[in-house]
Motif scaffolding. Structure first.
Motif, PDB file in Angstrom:
ATOM      1  N   ASN A  87       6.315 -36.738 -52.409  1.00  0.00           N
ATOM      2  CA  ASN A  87       5.567 -36.039 -51.352  1.00  0.00           C
ATOM      3  C   ASN A  87       4.518 -35.148 -52.035  1.00  0.00           C
ATOM      4  OD1 ASN A  87       4.714 -34.057 -49.520  1.00  0.00           O
ATOM      5  ND2 ASN A  87       6.609 -34.210 -48.327  1.00  0.00           N
ATOM      6  N   ARG A 114      14.232 -37.219 -45.448  1.00  0.00           N
ATOM      7  CA  ARG A 114      13.232 -38.248 -45.222  1.00  0.00           C
ATOM      8  C   ARG A 114      11.845 -37.822 -45.706  1.00  0.00           C
ATOM      9  NH1 ARG A 114      11.939 -42.280 -41.013  1.00  0.00           N
ATOM     10  NH2 ARG A 114      14.110 -42.413 -40.423  1.00  0.00           N
ATOM     11  N   SER A 115      11.531 -36.523 -45.583  1.00  0.00           N
ATOM     12  CA  SER A 115      10.193 -36.123 -46.015  1.00  0.00           C
ATOM     13  C   SER A 115      10.169 -35.625 -47.461  1.00  0.00           C
ATOM     14  CB  SER A 115       9.594 -35.067 -45.081  1.00  0.00           C
ATOM     15  OG  SER A 115      10.254 -33.839 -45.250  1.00  0.00           O
ATOM     16  N   ASN A 116      11.319 -35.221 -47.995  1.00  0.00           N
ATOM     17  CA  ASN A 116      11.328 -34.787 -49.390  1.00  0.00           C
ATOM     18  C   ASN A 116      12.730 -34.935 -49.966  1.00  0.00           C
ATOM     19  OD1 ASN A 116      11.391 -33.236 -51.849  1.00  0.00           O
ATOM     20  ND2 ASN A 116       9.511 -32.226 -51.189  1.00  0.00           N
ATOM     21  N   ASP A 173       3.406 -31.428 -48.867  1.00  0.00           N
ATOM     22  CA  ASP A 173       4.066 -30.149 -48.598  1.00  0.00           C
ATOM     23  C   ASP A 173       4.440 -29.470 -49.912  1.00  0.00           C
ATOM     24  OD1 ASP A 173       4.027 -30.879 -45.819  1.00  0.00           O
ATOM     25  OD2 ASP A 173       5.718 -32.211 -46.260  1.00  0.00           O
ATOM     26  N   ASP A 232      13.614 -29.236 -46.361  1.00  0.00           N
ATOM     27  CA  ASP A 232      12.906 -30.226 -45.563  1.00  0.00           C
ATOM     28  C   ASP A 232      13.917 -31.318 -45.237  1.00  0.00           C
ATOM     29  OD1 ASP A 232       9.943 -29.403 -45.834  1.00  0.00           O
ATOM     30  OD2 ASP A 232      10.678 -29.326 -47.888  1.00  0.00           O
TER      31      ASP A 232
END
Lengths: 425, 306
Positions: free
Chosen positions: A226, A400-402, A229, A397
């Motif tokens: 990622n 899934r996003s990090n 973010d 987070d």
């Protein structure tokens, strides 16, 4: 690192895991990859040849190249995750070789946690079986983006295209529901004879795709981190206490997401203090920017109180802050079960808190992949969704996003053992 | 390590390995009360010290260097060790195998192939106990040997210093669990994921100084048990052995009694990298200590070896 134009500096790194049932030929495949890509040494090969002879094997058993411990060689099994290394001029590879039998889930989850790619082996004679779906489910759960479906032992089905096509169709039917996997490549092969592993097979002219090694060398993994973010968990505070660097106060850590540059406005969690990045200090000269997964040291314009476990973040997309989290947990302990109200140390990035299990929402039946509700406990190798309350807020987070700021482990406070792995929903 | 070529946030393999090793070094400093970095003057421990210097720059290393000294070192290694430690302004502690022998806790092997290699374990465990070190950072790599391939970055040892390969803590993502009971300790291996080739490429990329033993030179050797051993006070030719002067270098540097030389003309890092790329033997193939049996390393590790 000094600037140089040597070719090897352009090599990148791919980590992959291999999943297969007992006798799918997983060790043979790895042995074949190492052997045909000329990454085995004569002394290793001689040792494998000698062992094969002692065991009475017909050919030199390439699987023996990968067996490490005495009991494994004696029994012809793999006990633990083993890591293998090989390189081609394009890439360095790290293989997490996980066993296909007891403790399977624990080991595959461990191996998958750092992998970019998973190879799922299917025996062409048996097709997609329960275990295949389990492997795909775990790869997806651990957010492995790239999967190779290796339809092995094609030599035993006369290299028949129809058999292969049917297996691939079966797999796709099931895997279309696995939304973390963005790239699936199927390859028909025979690890024993070397077809389509490193060398293109002459027995399957109907297959026009890449060999396994070619695919491993070329699959694009650049976007697996990622880079949006910005997250910097502080690991260690560097204060030299020397005359030369009297006022130096640097925050050392490894970037978990996003990009950090001098001049960036940052916020420190949990204090909420704001400051600007003064420099990204580095031995041998400051850096212009830092991004995942680089280790670096950040200095700030203002002197504020920051310690290990804090997180430096920036921008309009701060991590979530909560003492209540929902997570998919894989249970690793064979001596204790996971039950509601049990307490643990929860380690998340460089931060540790106490945690209590609130509720087991459901368990995943690892064979049917159905959700089973109203469960009072989870045993070794079981996976389920759990709600957890922590002694202090976590900054996180979704997994899934990090993968870094969305993962944690549970540590038993009596034995100090790592008993569970969690992925925040 | 800065990646100067790409701007697509790709990180090359050496930069990734460096970042991981630095992360482990910092975790060790943060999670343990009294760590030490095992330092032999060999290339892996020099790379470790270099990484530690980068990890804590501009501060000094937050732990001492610990050398378990068999007394059978190449003089070049000790000279290099002392000048490097002075440059680093590091705190060096030396634990002597001779000390354990004098105390009677270790017994010298006898015979032509006598080695102090196994005795190092005794001295290491004594040094850990005396220094109250709760974590020892080592340069061990998983590609070196089959048993090492299964070892964790944070490798737990019971209060006898023993390793239990079947009861290791799972290591996921980059979360490392260094919790322990009193008396237990850890071995920590930041270079776990490096190969011999990575180490050499990194030495070149970072311009790291090494003892000259690694580079090709003329040396008097005898061939014994398949290894070329350098003759010295400690390694004397046996009846029937012929002393020859050959152009050699060492791929690993350990105890003089069991570290074999290889014939080589490689006298620069580029040539060594070329040689490593085409080598047909693992680097531990030159180590007589590993050839004692197929599970020699596993057995030594269970006892508490590095």
């Amino acid at each position: 690192m000094s600037e140089t134009t040597d070719g090897y500096l352009d090599m990148d790194l791919l980590r992959f895991t291999t999943a297969g049932s007992v006798d799918d030929g997983k060790s043979t495949l790895i042995g074949r990859l190492l052997y045909d890509s000329k990454n085995t040494f004569d002394d290793q090969l001689e040792a494998a040849e000698a062992s094969s002879k002692r065991r009475g094997d017909e050919h030199t058993n390439l699987a023996l190249l990968t067996d490490g411990l005495r009991e494994e060689r004696e029994q012809g099994i793999t006990i633990d995750v083993a890591y293998r290394y090989f390189a081609t001029p394009k890439r360095k590879f790290i293989i997490a070789d996980t066993p296909g039998h007891i403790q399977y889930t624990r080991n595959m989850v461990t191996g998958a946690s750092t992998a970019n790619l998973a190879i799922i082996l299917i025996d062409a004679r048996h097709g997609v079986i329960e275990q295949t779906m389990r492997h795909a489910f775990i790869a997806n759960l651990l957010r492995i983006r790239h999967v190779i479906i290796a339809v092995n032992k094609m030599d035993l089905v006369d290299y028949d295209e129809a058999v292969y096509t049917k297996i691939v169709d079966q797999f796709h039917d099931f895997a279309s529901r696995l939304d973390n996997i963005v790239d699936m490549t199927a390859i028909p092969m025979s690890a024993l004879h070397g077809d389509n592993v490193v060398e293109k097979s002459t027995k399957m002219p109907w297959y026009e795709g890449p060999t396994m090694l070619y695919h491993l060398e070329t699959v694009y993994i650049g976007s697996d981190h990622n880079h949006i973010d910005a997250r910097f968990p502080v690991q260690w505070v560097i204060r030299p206490h020397s005359d030369e660097h009297h006022d130096f106060r640097g925050y050392a850590g490894r970037v978990a997401g996003g990009v950090f540059k001098p001049g960036d406005e940052i916020t420190v969690q949990p204090s909420g203090f704001k400051s600007k990045i003064k420099a990204i200090a580095n031995y041998g000269g400051d850096l212009e920017e830092a991004y995942a997964p680089l280790s670096c040291t950040i200095t700030l314009e203002d002197e504020i109180d920051i310690s290990r476990g804090d997180m430096i973040v920036k921008g309009n997309n701060p991590p979530q802050k909560d003492q209540n989290i929902e997570a998919m947990v894989c249970w690793f302990s064979n001596s204790k079960k996971l039950t509601p109200r049990s307490k643990f140390h929860l380690r998340h990035t460089t931060h540790e808190v106490k945690a209590v299990i609130q509720e087991i929402r459901y368990k995943v039946n690892i064979n049917t992949l159905h959700k089973e509700e109203d469960q009072s406990e989870m045993a070794l190798n079981e996976i389920g969704r759990v709600s957890i309350r922590t002694s202090g807020p976590l900054f996180f987070d979704s997994y899934r996003s990090n993968r870094t700021t969305g993962s944690f482990v549970l540590i038993d406070s009596q034995t100090n053992e790592t008993v569970g792995a969690g992925m925040i929903v | 390590m800065e990646d100067t070529k790409r701007h697509s946030y790709q990180v090359n393999h050496l930069a990734q390995l460096e970042s991981e090793a630095i992360f482990i070094l910092r975790e060790t400093a943060a999670q343990f009360e009294k760590p030490a970095l095992l330092f032999s003057g060999g290339k892996d421990s020099i790379v470790m010290a270099h990484l530690a210097r980068k990890a804590f720059h501009p501060a000094r290393l937050p732990f001492p260097l610990l050398h378990v000294d068999t007394g059978h070192n190449f003089p070049e290694t000790i000279a290099f060790r002392d000048s490097y430690v002075a440059e680093l302004k590091a705190d060096l502690r030396v634990a002597l195998v001779q000390g354990s022998i004098d105390k009677g806790t270790a017994t010298e092997e006898t015979g032509a192939n006598a080695s102090r290699n196994a005795l190092q374990t005794v001295t290491l465990l004594e040094a850990i106990e005396e220094g109250e070190y709760d974590a020892c950072l080592g340069g061990g790599r998983r590609d070196e040997e089959k048993a090492r391939a299964k070892e964790r970055f944070f490798s737990h040892r019971n209060d006898f210093g023993e390793w239990d390969p079947k009861n290791q803590r799972p290591e996921l993502w980059n979360i490392f669990n260094g919790r322990k009971h009193h008396g237990e300790n850890f071995r920590v291996f930041p270079l776990s994921n490096w190969t011999e080739m990575d180490v050499w490429q990194y030495i070149k990329a970072e311009n790291i100084d090494l003892p000259n033993l690694y580079f090709s030179h003329d040396r008097e050797v005898v061939s014994r048990g398949g290894s070329l051993l350098a003759t010295s006070d400690i390694v004397q030719p046996q009846p029937g052995e012929k002393v020859e002067t050959l152009r050699v270098r060492f791929r690993t540097i350990g105890d003089m009694t069991c570290t074999g030389a290889v014939e080589s003309d490689a006298d620069s890092l580029d040539q060594i990298i070329q040689e490593v790329a085409t080598a047909r033997q693992t680097e531990r193939g030159t180590r007589a200590d590993d050839r004692r049996s197929e599970t020699a390393m596993e057995d030594r590790k269970k006892e508490g070896y590095f």
